[in-house]
Design a protein around this motif. Structure first.
Motif, PDB file in Angstrom:
ATOM      1  N   VAL A   1      57.347  69.392  50.387  1.00 37.92           N
ATOM      2  CA  VAL A   1      56.028  69.598  49.786  1.00 37.92           C
ATOM      3  C   VAL A   1      55.742  71.099  49.764  1.00 37.92           C
ATOM      4  O   VAL A   1      55.802  71.765  50.796  1.00 37.92           O
ATOM      5  CB  VAL A   1      54.943  68.845  50.576  1.00 37.92           C
ATOM      6  CG1 VAL A   1      53.572  69.114  50.004  1.00 37.92           C
ATOM      7  CG2 VAL A   1      55.241  67.366  50.588  1.00 37.92           C
ATOM      8  N   LYS A   2      55.434  71.618  48.582  1.00 35.72           N
ATOM      9  CA  LYS A   2      55.138  73.049  48.421  1.00 35.72           C
ATOM     10  C   LYS A   2      53.658  73.248  48.116  1.00 35.72           C
ATOM     11  O   LYS A   2      53.031  72.419  47.450  1.00 35.72           O
ATOM     12  CB  LYS A   2      55.959  73.628  47.263  1.00 35.72           C
ATOM     13  CG  LYS A   2      57.446  73.410  47.385  1.00 35.72           C
ATOM     14  CD  LYS A   2      58.072  74.430  48.269  1.00 35.72           C
ATOM     15  CE  LYS A   2      59.570  74.369  48.154  1.00 35.72           C
ATOM     16  NZ  LYS A   2      60.250  74.356  49.381  1.00 35.72           N
ATOM     17  N   ASP A   3      53.093  74.325  48.614  1.00 34.89           N
ATOM     18  CA  ASP A   3      51.723  74.762  48.317  1.00 34.89           C
ATOM     19  C   ASP A   3      50.669  73.733  48.711  1.00 34.89           C
ATOM     20  O   ASP A   3      49.599  73.681  48.109  1.00 34.89           O
ATOM     21  CB  ASP A   3      51.566  75.106  46.831  1.00 34.89           C
ATOM     22  CG  ASP A   3      52.500  76.221  46.400  1.00 34.89           C
ATOM     23  OD1 ASP A   3      52.782  77.092  47.240  1.00 34.89           O
ATOM     24  OD2 ASP A   3      52.948  76.202  45.241  1.00 34.89           O
ATOM     25  N   LYS A   4      50.959  72.912  49.690  1.00 36.90           N
ATOM     26  CA  LYS A   4      49.980  71.956  50.192  1.00 36.90           C
ATOM     27  C   LYS A   4      50.072  71.935  51.719  1.00 36.90           C
ATOM     28  O   LYS A   4      51.036  72.413  52.296  1.00 36.90           O
ATOM     29  CB  LYS A   4      50.243  70.556  49.627  1.00 36.90           C
ATOM     30  CG  LYS A   4      49.970  70.430  48.142  1.00 36.90           C
ATOM     31  CD  LYS A   4      50.156  69.012  47.673  1.00 36.90           C
ATOM     32  CE  LYS A   4      49.770  68.836  46.241  1.00 36.90           C
ATOM     33  NZ  LYS A   4      50.507  69.632  45.287  1.00 36.90           N
ATOM     34  N   ASP A   5      49.096  71.353  52.365  1.00 36.11           N
ATOM     35  CA  ASP A   5      49.073  71.256  53.821  1.00 36.11           C
ATOM     36  C   ASP A   5      50.105  70.216  54.262  1.00 36.11           C
ATOM     37  O   ASP A   5      49.930  69.019  54.014  1.00 36.11           O
ATOM     38  CB  ASP A   5      47.675  70.870  54.288  1.00 36.11           C
ATOM     39  CG  ASP A   5      47.524  70.915  55.798  1.00 36.11           C
ATOM     40  OD1 ASP A   5      48.490  71.298  56.483  1.00 36.11           O
ATOM     41  OD2 ASP A   5      46.433  70.583  56.288  1.00 36.11           O
TER      42      ASP A   5
END
Length: 121
Positions: A99-103
């Motif tokens: 998962v990129k650019d998310k918590d």
């Protein structure tokens, strides 16, 4: 150094006799991840990861095969005679669904190794 060589040789013998196996689970909260095995078990296509339209294609390393588990839903089984190539193929599958650019504490979707070791006959 000697212990490493001995472990490598014993892994070679164990791989030829039993084969190594990595069991991986598809984990998702909302959008179900679709896994298609193509090219006779040499390539894995992952679709609908986090609802995205792109298709993630993972090619297995030489001597490694992938198949869906017959008994468990959303489980992939990576098998091969070389423990290093089998482990690297499982790592390539895991890395393709990060998962990129998310918590990452909230978005836990992905493909994770649930168990690994020599194949039980």
């Amino acid at each position: 150094m000697l212990r490493s060589v001995c472990s490598h040789i014993s892994n070679l013998f164990e791989g030829v006799e039993k084969k190594f196996e990595y069991k991986m689970r598809l984990v998702y909260a909302h959008f179900p991840i679709n896994a298609n095995i193509v090219n006779g078990g040499k390539t894995l296509e992952l679709r609908n990861f986090l609802g995205e339209k792109i298709v993630r294609t993972v090619h297995m390393l030489p001597g490694v095969m992938i198949e869906k588990s017959a008994s468990t839903k959303d489980e992939l089984v990576v098998t091969g005679t070389d423990i290093e190539l089998t482990g690297r193929s499982a790592a390539l599958i895991h890395q393709s669904c990060l998962v990129k650019d998310k918590d990452i504490r909230k978005f836990l979707d992905g493909v994770y190794v649930s168990s690994h070791g020599a194949k039980e006959e």
